[in-house]
Enzyme design. Structure first.
Site, PDB file in Angstrom:
ATOM      1  CE  LYS A   8     127.382  -5.982   4.277  1.00  0.00           C
ATOM      2  NZ  LYS A   8     126.475  -7.141   4.580  1.00  0.00           N
ATOM      3  CG  ASP A 132     131.485  -7.199   5.645  1.00  0.00           C
ATOM      4  OD1 ASP A 132     132.511  -7.179   6.355  1.00  0.00           O
ATOM      5  OD2 ASP A 132     130.354  -6.885   6.074  1.00  0.00           O
TER       6      ASP A 132
END
Length: 249
Positions: A8, A132
């Site tokens: 990401k 995350d």
């Protein structure tokens, strides 16, 4: 079963303040990219759970795939498995490679052994691994807040753009990066900023880690500058670094 845990990037990252639990309140936008590892999980042939990693060695600590397996095993009757992980996403880059591996491990074990764990419950489990990690359960563009584990889907589509990522030979410690920051909660939210056209992001979409990290590692700043010199619509360091990405037409 084989899967490909992807990385990401962070589109903006505001550090708002220190929390009572020792973490920081942040807000950011997580966006999935195609850079990925390769992960295979099979039933164990010798009755023992094992992991074999190919590629860069671990920088220290337990592999997050194994951590995910053992965390899930605390609540579900899991048989032993063999895990094979081929690493492509670099560590210390701000790309979430380890968190993605762990999240995909949760999802694969859930499917392999028909555990029927809901998406919401998988996200709660993933949040125990890292701030995350929960993002990679749904793996869709999201506005993240709290520690980064609270997620809101956003209608952001960069599929017609080209994203280039450069990872210098620098490993940035996230705890050390936080120590260099001055949190600031008094500014417009990224929730609104991200709705602006990409051509405006250069001046308003900020990663708070850049200023202190660039001061310590000027080679990272130079990569960002080179992205704009080559025509990037927007360029930024991802997370606490050290990877830098540029979004191009």
């Amino acid at each position: 079963m084989i899967a490909f845990p992807n990385a990401k990037i962070n589109l903006g990252l505001h550090v708002l303040g220190k929390r009572d639990d020792g973490f920081h309140d942040i807000e950011t936008v997580f966006y999935p990219v195609s850079m990925c590892d390769s992960l295979e999980i099979t039933p164990s042939g010798d009755g023992k759970t094992s992991l074999r990693q190919y590629g860069p060695a671990l920088s220290g600590g337990e592999n997050l795939c194994l951590k995910a397996y053992h965390l899930l095993r605390e609540e579900y009757d899991l048989p032993p498995v063999e895990i094979h992980l081929l690493k492509h996403v670099p560590a210390g880059a701000g790309l979430g490679g380890g968190s993605s591996d762990a999240a995909f491990t949760f999802k694969m074990l859930n499917e392999m052994f028909a555990l029927n764990i809901s998406t919401g419950e998988l996200e709660k489990l993933a949040a125990k691994i890292g701030s995350d990690c929960a993002f990679f359960i749904r793996n869709k563009p999201a506005f993240a807040y709290g520690r980064g584990e609270q997620l809101e889907n956003i209608g952001l589509d960069l599929s017609e753009k080209h994203i280039r990522i450069i990872k210098p030979d620098v490993h940035v410690s996230t705890p050390e990066a936080y120590k260099m920051l001055r949190p600031d909660a008094n500014r417009p939210s990224l929730r609104e900023i991200i709705q602006q056209p990409i051509v405006k992001w250069k001046d308003i979409l900020v990663n708070d880690f850049e200023k202190p990290i660039f001061k310590r590692y000027p080679e990272i700043r130079k990569i960002k500058e080179s992205m704009y010199e080559k025509g990037a619509l927007y360029a930024s360091m991802s997370g606490s670094g050290s990877a830098v990405f540029g979004i191009f037409d």
